[in-house]
Enzyme design. Structure first.
Site, PDB file in Angstrom:
ATOM      1  N   HIS A 159       0.829  -1.203   0.000  1.00  0.00           N
ATOM      2  CA  HIS A 159       0.000   0.000   0.000  1.00  0.00           C
ATOM      3  C   HIS A 159       0.865   1.254   0.000  1.00  0.00           C
ATOM      4  O   HIS A 159       0.687   2.149  -0.841  1.00  0.00           O
ATOM      5  CB  HIS A 159      -0.919  -0.015   1.229  1.00  0.00           C
ATOM      6  CG  HIS A 159      -1.818   1.178   1.319  1.00  0.00           C
ATOM      7  ND1 HIS A 159      -3.131   1.159   0.893  1.00  0.00           N
ATOM      8  CD2 HIS A 159      -1.598   2.449   1.790  1.00  0.00           C
ATOM      9  CE1 HIS A 159      -3.678   2.346   1.090  1.00  0.00           C
ATOM     10  NE2 HIS A 159      -2.761   3.141   1.638  1.00  0.00           N
ATOM     11  N   GLU A 160       1.801   1.317   0.926  1.00  0.00           N
ATOM     12  CA  GLU A 160       2.663   2.497   1.013  1.00  0.00           C
ATOM     13  C   GLU A 160       3.557   2.620  -0.212  1.00  0.00           C
ATOM     14  O   GLU A 160       3.889   3.730  -0.647  1.00  0.00           O
ATOM     15  CB  GLU A 160       3.501   2.457   2.289  1.00  0.00           C
ATOM     16  CG  GLU A 160       2.689   2.435   3.579  1.00  0.00           C
ATOM     17  CD  GLU A 160       1.720   3.593   3.704  1.00  0.00           C
ATOM     18  OE1 GLU A 160       1.967   4.660   3.092  1.00  0.00           O
ATOM     19  OE2 GLU A 160       0.698   3.444   4.401  1.00  0.00           O
ATOM     20  N   HIS A 207       1.848   4.540  -2.903  1.00  0.00           N
ATOM     21  CA  HIS A 207       2.009   5.990  -2.738  1.00  0.00           C
ATOM     22  C   HIS A 207       3.397   6.423  -3.210  1.00  0.00           C
ATOM     23  O   HIS A 207       3.552   7.443  -3.890  1.00  0.00           O
ATOM     24  CB  HIS A 207       1.851   6.365  -1.264  1.00  0.00           C
ATOM     25  CG  HIS A 207       0.439   6.372  -0.777  1.00  0.00           C
ATOM     26  ND1 HIS A 207      -0.575   7.018  -1.442  1.00  0.00           N
ATOM     27  CD2 HIS A 207      -0.131   5.816   0.332  1.00  0.00           C
ATOM     28  CE1 HIS A 207      -1.706   6.872  -0.769  1.00  0.00           C
ATOM     29  NE2 HIS A 207      -1.458   6.133   0.306  1.00  0.00           N
ATOM     30  N   HIS A 224       3.701   6.599  -6.900  1.00  0.00           N
ATOM     31  CA  HIS A 224       3.002   7.774  -7.405  1.00  0.00           C
ATOM     32  C   HIS A 224       3.915   8.997  -7.346  1.00  0.00           C
ATOM     33  O   HIS A 224       3.959   9.812  -8.279  1.00  0.00           O
ATOM     34  CB  HIS A 224       1.744   7.997  -6.560  1.00  0.00           C
ATOM     35  CG  HIS A 224       0.703   8.834  -7.227  1.00  0.00           C
ATOM     36  ND1 HIS A 224      -0.473   9.180  -6.605  1.00  0.00           N
ATOM     37  CD2 HIS A 224       0.644   9.408  -8.447  1.00  0.00           C
ATOM     38  CE1 HIS A 224      -1.206   9.911  -7.419  1.00  0.00           C
ATOM     39  NE2 HIS A 224      -0.539  10.076  -8.548  1.00  0.00           N
TER      40      HIS A 224
END
Length: 306
Positions: free
Chosen positions: A90-91, A94, A97
């Site tokens: 999940h991290e 980010h 991105h």
């Protein structure tokens, strides 16, 4: 030690374009010369021109904080539980991105985008854990059963977790609505009323959970983004990645249509193009209803990550 609790990602240096900078023309406020010099020296490190791209960009620096147990002599190396691996992915969504972004300005680079879009890349990354072809990349010897067959653990509390997210999104809306202007407004009473009228579990008298709800600050009136982006990420996974998640052309399309723009392009237009769904492009009420019709059909994107 001394770090904030919880999993999170921090962009130390974003990947913005630098060859159009006009530092001489920006001016320097009196007394800020040393700070400006330090900033310039920091930003000058590792600027590069990517092959096939115009412009010179900063090399991004992104830090993940995940609270994993550190290795030790007695316990040996750090072995992650499944929920910790999910947190890492999940991290990392980010972080990707922020690292892949190619924007003109730092304030729209990577995760510096519309809040109700920012969780899409991170939740989408969680979907890749359901792919045996992705898991196989982390098991060179093919010895781990879960990496060969995928994760088939069914969380018996997933529906309650989703319900909790709906409840928190609803109370977030209430706390950021005009009702708070009333002299008689009571945040605990509002939460209790929501639990007792819409909830599965009645409110426990004497408790005030909202005082521990940190997202009320960072995600003010936008906590619904987790549920909203779960629906979009599920759609993107099914329509774009599920058949061949390691396909290079598909990844390049995702990078080129979504990740590189950060907050520099309307997210509705990016999602519309990625999904070949023109009805989403306007980002109006009908587009929201369309996403609502997709619903949430998986356990990906549950609470505990940021």
């Amino acid at each position: 030690k001394g770090k904030p609790s919880g999993a999170a990602h921090y962009t130390v240096r974003c990947s913005r374009r630098t060859d159009h900078d006009d530092e001489a023309g920006d001016g320097i406020a009196e007394g800020q010369e040393l700070r400006i010099l330090e900033s310039q020296q920091f930003e000058m490190v590792k600027r590069h021109r990517m092959p096939g791209q115009d412009g010179v960009y900063q090399l991004p620096v992104v830090v993940l904080v995940c609270e994993f147990r550190p290795p030790s002599v007695t316990r040996g190396p750090t072995l992650l539980d499944w929920h910790e691996v999910t947190t890492l992915f999940h991290e990392m969504g980010h972080a990707m991105h922020s690292m892949i972004g190619r924007t003109e300005y730092h304030n729209v680079s990577g995760t510096r985008c519309a809040t109700d879009f920012v969780e899409l890349p991170s939740i989408l990354m969680e979907h890749f854990l359901n792919s045996t072809s992705v898991l196989s990349l982390f098991d060179a010897n093919g010895t781990s059963a879960v990496r060969q067959t995928g994760n088939h653990h069914a969380d018996p509390c997933s529906s309650i977790d989703t319900y909790s997210q709906i409840l928190l999104a609803a109370i977030d809306q209430t706390y950021h609505s005009p009702v708070v202007h009333s002299q008689s407004f009571d945040s605990t009473a509002e939460l209790a009323n929501l639990h007792n009228t819409r909830g599965l579990i009645p409110h426990v008298p004497g408790t005030s959970f909202q005082t521990q709800f940190g997202h009320l600050f960072g995600y003010g009136a936008l906590y619904y983004s987790y549920l909203f982006d779960r629906a979009i990420a599920s759609r993107v996974w099914q329509k774009v990645f599920s058949e061949d998640p390691l396909n290079r052309a598909t990844g390049e399309k995702y990078k080129g249509e979504v990740l590189q723009y950060g907050g520099g392009k309307d997210p509705w237009k990016m999602v519309s193009t990625l999904l070949s769904a023109p009805k989403l492009e306007g980002g109006d009420a009908e587009a929201m209803r369309e996403v609502g019709r997709w619903k949430i059909e998986d356990d990906v994107g549950l609470p505990g990550r940021h």
